[in-house]
Design a protein around this motif. Structure first.
Motif, PDB file in Angstrom:
ATOM      1  N   THR A 195      12.187  -4.548   3.961  1.00  0.00           N
ATOM      2  CA  THR A 195      10.996  -5.688   3.420  1.00  0.00           C
ATOM      3  C   THR A 195      10.120  -5.198   2.318  1.00  0.00           C
ATOM      4  O   THR A 195       9.703  -3.911   2.428  1.00  0.00           O
ATOM      5  CB  THR A 195      10.107  -6.338   4.449  1.00  0.00           C
ATOM      6  N   LEU A 196       9.995  -5.867   1.225  1.00  0.00           N
ATOM      7  CA  LEU A 196       8.894  -5.597   0.202  1.00  0.00           C
ATOM      8  C   LEU A 196       7.863  -6.598   0.199  1.00  0.00           C
ATOM      9  O   LEU A 196       8.174  -7.893  -0.027  1.00  0.00           O
ATOM     10  CB  LEU A 196       9.679  -5.467  -1.114  1.00  0.00           C
ATOM     11  N   PHE A 197       6.559  -6.100   0.386  1.00  0.00           N
ATOM     12  CA  PHE A 197       5.535  -7.067  -0.205  1.00  0.00           C
ATOM     13  C   PHE A 197       4.861  -6.721  -1.468  1.00  0.00           C
ATOM     14  O   PHE A 197       4.659  -5.651  -1.801  1.00  0.00           O
ATOM     15  CB  PHE A 197       4.210  -6.807   1.078  1.00  0.00           C
ATOM     16  N   THR A 198       4.549  -7.786  -2.164  1.00  0.00           N
ATOM     17  CA  THR A 198       4.229  -7.954  -3.306  1.00  0.00           C
ATOM     18  C   THR A 198       2.980  -8.633  -3.588  1.00  0.00           C
ATOM     19  O   THR A 198       2.833  -9.756  -3.277  1.00  0.00           O
ATOM     20  CB  THR A 198       5.216  -8.430  -4.405  1.00  0.00           C
ATOM     21  N   PRO A 199       1.717  -8.032  -3.942  1.00  0.00           N
ATOM     22  CA  PRO A 199       0.515  -8.616  -4.182  1.00  0.00           C
ATOM     23  C   PRO A 199       0.432 -10.015  -5.250  1.00  0.00           C
ATOM     24  O   PRO A 199       1.143  -9.875  -6.082  1.00  0.00           O
ATOM     25  CB  PRO A 199      -0.374  -7.699  -4.409  1.00  0.00           C
ATOM     26  N   THR A 200      -0.197 -11.137  -4.958  1.00  0.00           N
ATOM     27  CA  THR A 200      -0.100 -12.132  -5.574  1.00  0.00           C
ATOM     28  C   THR A 200      -1.289 -12.409  -6.331  1.00  0.00           C
ATOM     29  O   THR A 200      -1.673 -13.517  -7.104  1.00  0.00           O
ATOM     30  CB  THR A 200       0.349 -13.374  -4.775  1.00  0.00           C
TER      31      THR A 200
END
Length: 203
Positions: A195-200
């Motif tokens: 999984t990859l979390f990307t800040p928004t």
């Protein structure tokens, strides 16, 4: 004459392509023993300046990426598990409550002296078997073998105080990049894929 001009243009284009690809990797290497002891299971991290961190030591080259340098202990001691390009170190050190995460910050970028502060990891996180990572902003992530994790963001860039992100979805974090993206290890998250979390929003 026209054929010669075409050949010259082709040669120039190839030169530009070779230049854009970057320099070729070196073919010869110099081996440097930087420590005579340490845990055999650990691979010492290295930053772009050539600084290397390990068990209670920081190795600093005489100049950036030089094969000669000096070995110095860093205040707080313990096992350094990651080092950023500024020379900040994260790792685990032995305290009254067992192995606890720490952040060591050099007095000036890439200096040999600095200060160490504890990172308040959530209860139950085992720092002895922890994967940790730090980015150029100073954000720190850590995850133990069971998948229990923490995600810490400094109050100011590369600061020594900050806040923990309580989002339980970060369990199993493995690495963080300079944008703040975080990868997760699927092992403790049975049935899930990497999984990859990307800040928004802003950090």
């Amino acid at each position: 004459m026209i054929q010669l001009s075409k050949a010259f243009l082709l040669f120039a284009a190839l030169c530009r392509m070779a230049s854009a690809a970057g320099p070729a990797p070196p073919g010869n290497y110099v081996l440097t023993e930087i420590a005579t002891s340490g845990p055999s299971f650990w691979s010492p991290p290295i930053n772009t300046s050539g600084q290397v961190v390990g068990w209670n030591f920081l190795w600093i080259p005489v100049s950036a990426n030089a094969p000669v340098g000096s070995l110095v202990p860093f205040s707080g001691g313990g096992l350094g598990t990651a080092i950023d390009d500024r020379g900040q170190i994260v790792g685990a050190s032995l305290g009254p409550q067992g192995m606890l995460p720490f952040l060591w910050t050099p007095d000036t970028p890439n200096a040999s002296s600095g200060t160490s502060v504890a990172i308040p990891a959530p209860p139950g996180v085992s720092s002895l078997n922890m994967t940790m990572s730090i980015n150029s902003y100073g954000q720190v992530i850590g995850s133990d073998d069971s998948g229990l994790s923490f995600f810490w963001t400094p109050s100011t860039p590369n600061g020594t105080t900050g806040t923990l992100n309580p989002d339980s979805r970060f369990n199993g974090v493995t690495r963080i990049n300079d944008f703040g993206q975080v990868t997760l290890n699927p092992v403790p998250r049975a049935g899930n894929t990497p999984t990859l979390f990307t800040p928004t929003a802003d950090r």
